[in-house]
Scaffold this active site. Structure first.
Site, short mmCIF file in Angstrom:
data_model
loop_
_atom_site.label_atom_id
_atom_site.label_comp_id
_atom_site.label_asym_id
_atom_site.label_seq_id
_atom_site.Cartn_x
_atom_site.Cartn_y
_atom_site.Cartn_z
N CYS A 1 3.32 -0.39 -12.46
CA CYS A 1 3.69 0.85 -13.16
C CYS A 1 4.91 0.57 -14.05
O CYS A 1 5.88 1.30 -14.06
CB CYS A 1 3.97 1.99 -12.18
SG CYS A 1 5.25 1.63 -10.96
N ALA B 1 0.76 -1.24 0.00
CA ALA B 1 0.00 0.00 0.00
C ALA B 1 0.80 1.30 0.00
O ALA B 1 0.27 2.34 -0.38
CB ALA B 1 -0.94 0.00 1.21
N GLY C 1 -1.48 6.41 -1.49
CA GLY C 1 -2.32 7.13 -2.43
C GLY C 1 -3.57 6.36 -2.80
O GLY C 1 -4.69 6.87 -2.73
N ASP D 1 4.79 -8.38 5.54
CA ASP D 1 5.15 -8.88 4.22
C ASP D 1 3.91 -9.54 3.61
O ASP D 1 3.36 -10.48 4.18
CB ASP D 1 6.29 -9.90 4.36
CG ASP D 1 6.76 -10.48 3.04
OD1 ASP D 1 6.03 -10.38 2.04
OD2 ASP D 1 7.87 -11.04 3.01
N ASP E 1 2.35 -2.93 4.34
CA ASP E 1 3.65 -2.78 3.70
C ASP E 1 4.67 -3.40 4.65
O ASP E 1 4.49 -3.39 5.87
CB ASP E 1 4.00 -1.32 3.43
CG ASP E 1 5.11 -1.20 2.39
OD1 ASP E 1 4.80 -1.02 1.21
OD2 ASP E 1 6.30 -1.29 2.77
#
Length: 469
Positions: free
Chosen positions: A373, A243, A247, A293, A266
């Site tokens: 991304c 996460a 955002g 994790d 995270d």
């Protein structure tokens, strides 16, 4: 012609990507010349910023129209009276688009120079000022208040504290030094804050640091699309597996009207702290962040009654967002990508471990959205092909909104399957940037279409879990 040269890659990485974007399926469909053209266009696009700065309005606290008006006032002030519009995206009602002016080719280069690192240079191209830790070199007699030209050392060869650098450097604009050379390179080395305040960057983007911070979140357009595709509903239990910095987490909570549970994870404690800070800043209370994790988020055996944090029982989430760690090759601008081929190709096994855990945590009938991304085939379409073969309980779903293109050939997926994917491919845009005249002469509909295409390289896949087997 491209203002900057194409993205600088390790030779082995460029060869690898060339093979990916000239694979047999693509060449058969497009022809060798068109496949080569698209690949060359992609490399040129990656070194430039997108044509729009995208911000998400925190509709939990304010209306889009109210924030749009405040943002217009801020841009007018920053751009010295230059009239630059702000558009509301027609398909993403909480998203505002600010056109980027540039590249500005009439700027005069000054005798005093400041050299910054590649990451700092990328940030400047998207509207940031130069912060002291990003400065590598400065001219010998530079004082606070001096007008300076700023360059990015894209090859990473400038030595810290150098008084002159004759290596490869890219001009990214002019600014005013806030500190002297001696202050910047003092022996303590602990200075922070702005070192050069940019006055005339090559790309004119608004600086949104500490601007309407409770109401705006700077977010790339495809990143905002992801949360809308997941479409969380009030009262549901949502998991954001990877996460940070939050955002998408805060966007999910906002779309749910802060009603339900958004679990954010995270594995790095400082990043979890950032998620909590962003949730508090945006005044969202349904977010619970944990340091964990994601590959270890599934409980072995029964969990304790009322347990909020990980590990979680199987089939305990209505929807899961899996925005995986990836090679990040779709991020723009990026004038130099330093990762080796080994690093670029190392993410697939981790992504599959996270995906396998996500499938087990998802309820039957639940929705799983996978996103990256990056632009590679191995982290995107190949992962979809693997998931459909490995988990018969999963079925691809159509995406709404769908403003990107279909998936890329080369992973053996059918044309119908490719149409269900969403790939944001900057190579579909043939020009970079705009000047104020072209902006004022363009129709809003055409500008929105450009914003949809000329963004970072991104990939989204949406699955439904049909049963628990």
């Amino acid at each position: 012609m491209s203002f900057f040269s194409k993205i600088l890659l390790q030779p082995e990485v460029e060869e690898y990507l060339g093979n990916v974007f000239r694979n047999k399926e693509l060449i058969s469909a497009l022809g060798t010349l068109e496949a080569q053209r698209k690949y060359k266009s992609l490399l040129n696009c990656l070194s430039h910023p997108p044509s729009f700065t995208t911000v998400r309005v925190n509709t939990h606290l304010a209306s889009v129209e109210e924030i749009k008006n405040l943002l217009l006032e801020e841009i007018h002030k920053q751009f010295k009276g230059l009239t630059v519009p702000v558009f509301q995206h027609p398909d993403l009602q909480d998203i505002l688009l600010i056109p980027v002016i540039g590249p500005r080719q009439d700027l005069q280069k000054l005798s005093a120079e400041v050299i910054v690192g590649p990451q700092c240079g990328n940030a400047v191209l998207r509207g940031a000022h130069v912060f002291v830790p990003g400065i590598i070199s400065a001219s010998k007699f530079m004082k606070a208040g001096d007008a300076v030209s700023v360059y990015s050392d894209i090859e990473g060869k400038c030595k810290r504290g150098a008084k002159e650098f004759l290596g490869t450097k890219v001009f990214i604009g002019n600014g005013i030094s806030e500190l002297s050379r001696n202050e910047i390179f003092s022996s303590s080395g602990s200075l922070k804050g702005v070192g050069v305040r940019m006055t005339d960057p090559v790309y004119l983007c608004p600086s949104l640091d500490n601007v309407l911070s409770n109401y705006l979140f700077l977010q790339n357009l495809p990143s905002a699309v992801v949360s809308h595709v997941l479409n969380p509903q009030p009262g549901e239990r949502i998991l954001d597996m990877c996460a940070a910095p939050g955002g998408k987490t805060t966007h999910l909570a906002t779309l749910m009207h802060d009603q339900g549970d958004v679990i954010a994870m995270d594995k790095i404690a400082n990043k979890v702290k950032k998620i909590k800070e962003n949730a508090a800043l945006l005044q969202l209370n349904c977010i619970k962040a944990f340091c964990c994790d994601g590959t270890k988020a599934l409980a072995i055996g029964k969990t304790e009654d009322g347990q909020e944090g990980p590990p979680f029982s199987a089939e305990s989430f209505d929807r899961i967002l899996l925005d995986v760690p990836c090679s990040g090759m779709g991020q723009r601008p990026n004038m130099a990508y330093s990762c080796t081929l080994k690093e670029v190709t190392s993410y697939q096994p981790l992504q599959r471990k996270l995906f396998s855990t996500a499938v087990k945590l998802l309820k039957p009938g639940g929705i799983l959205v996978y996103s990256t991304c990056t632009i590679t085939l191995s982290e995107n379409e190949e992962q979809v092909a693997w998931a459909l073969e490995t988990f018969p309980c999963l079925q691809l779903q159509s995406q709404e909104p769908c403003i990107g293109g279909e998936g890329m050939m080369g992973a053996g997926l059918s044309h119908d399957q490719l149409k269900l994917l969403q790939r944001f491919d900057p190579s579909s845009v043939t020009s970079h940037g705009m000047d104020i005249n072209s902006l004022q002469d363009s129709r809003e509909e055409d500008l929105i279409l450009l914003a949809n295409k000329d963004c970072i390289g991104f990939f989204i896949a949406k699955f439904i879990k049909l049963n628990s087997k």
